[in-house]
Write a protein that holds these residues in place. Sequence first.
Motif, short mmCIF file in Angstrom:
data_model
loop_
_atom_site.label_atom_id
_atom_site.label_comp_id
_atom_site.label_asym_id
_atom_site.label_seq_id
_atom_site.Cartn_x
_atom_site.Cartn_y
_atom_site.Cartn_z
N PHE A 1 0.85 -1.20 0.00
CA PHE A 1 0.00 0.00 0.00
C PHE A 1 0.88 1.25 0.00
CE2 PHE A 1 -2.23 3.32 2.53
CZ PHE A 1 -3.24 3.61 1.63
N CYS B 1 -10.17 3.91 2.23
CA CYS B 1 -8.72 4.07 2.15
C CYS B 1 -8.33 5.37 2.83
CB CYS B 1 -8.30 4.09 0.67
SG CYS B 1 -6.61 4.68 0.44
N ARG C 1 -6.05 7.32 2.20
CA ARG C 1 -5.56 8.32 1.25
C ARG C 1 -6.65 8.84 0.33
NH1 ARG C 1 -0.56 5.11 -0.87
NH2 ARG C 1 0.84 5.33 0.92
N CYS C 2 -7.50 7.93 -0.17
CA CYS C 2 -8.43 8.34 -1.25
C CYS C 2 -9.88 8.00 -0.96
CB CYS C 2 -7.99 7.73 -2.57
SG CYS C 2 -8.37 5.97 -2.65
N CYS D 1 -5.91 -1.09 -1.67
CA CYS D 1 -6.81 -0.06 -2.18
C CYS D 1 -6.76 -0.12 -3.71
CB CYS D 1 -6.38 1.32 -1.71
SG CYS D 1 -7.27 2.61 -2.60
N THR E 1 -7.66 1.90 -5.89
CA THR E 1 -7.31 3.17 -6.54
C THR E 1 -5.82 3.48 -6.36
OG1 THR E 1 -9.53 3.98 -6.12
CG2 THR E 1 -7.87 5.63 -6.69
N CYS E 2 -5.34 3.37 -5.12
CA CYS E 2 -3.93 3.69 -4.84
C CYS E 2 -3.00 2.60 -5.34
CB CYS E 2 -3.70 3.87 -3.34
SG CYS E 2 -4.61 5.23 -2.63
ZN LIG Z 1 -6.60 4.65 -1.86
#
Ligand SMILES: [Zn+2]
Length: 292
Positions: free
Chosen positions: A193, A254, A256-257, A274, A276-277
């Motif tokens: 991650f 997540c 972050r996002c 995640c 997306t990440c």
């Molecule tokens: Zn993410």
Amino acid sequence: MPELPDLEYIQPRLKAALVGQTIRSVIIKEPILIRNLTGETSESVLLNRTFQNIERVGPFIDFQLDGMRCVVHCMLAGRFELSPIESELQLKSQSKPNGNKYRAAVQFQCDSNVLSYSDSKKMGKIYLAPEDESRLAQIPGFRNQGIGILSDAFDLQTFISLLKKERRQVRVFLMDQTKLSAIGNAYADEILFDAGLHPKTMCTQLNDSDKERLYHSIGAVIERGIRAVADAGRDISAKVRDHMLVRNRLHAPCPRCQTPIRRANVRGVDAFFCPTCQPETRKGFIDWNKKL
Ligand SMILES: [Zn+2]
């Protein structure tokens, strides 16, 4: 349960409590956990031995007794507990099958401490071996650990050279203890991650910048883990996982996002990530429309 950051916390505490202490009595309730390479009975070979040193070797705790070794691999659920020596009456009540405070599979009563090992999954192993290199080499994984990821020798160049002929998925490579010593399931997810790499990425797909980022993520995530476990300051039997960002956080946003964390199966084990990440790098492995 314990991964490297946990063991970095546990090992010095075991050492401080036990070195110089002599084993005065041995209770083995789960003989299935013991692999005895000594030729003597487990109880008699341990009795009256004194702890000389206690070291971490990759995922193992190496209890060095006078004249023999007791090497423990906790696997998924093994955990240690230290408690002050109690009265004989209390010990008797603890040894009852129900209402046992420790549920200890194995217990060593020493001069002033009791060392207990419990293992709800019974997957861990306690190896008893003489001080003999050929016998110690019989302990699976003990003498063929790869480069210690906390050691000075673990530099970027060494890491890149390990990846050179690597054809496996990156998560499988990270967890190969004959290459890197030692990364378990939880920290493998956290490292990937941090590096923004999908767990099913093939090592051959990593470009130079991916490799460098992955190398730095290993150091950063493990260091963060060591700090988090130390800051928590809990008992050595505790499982400190509050600082995990993706591990076992299925459907949580997540950090972050905000995309919900997903789970994938990588070679038979759950990996959390995640989407997306850590974008997919290969097609056809995960159906995003299917609820995982
Ligand atoms: Zn993410």
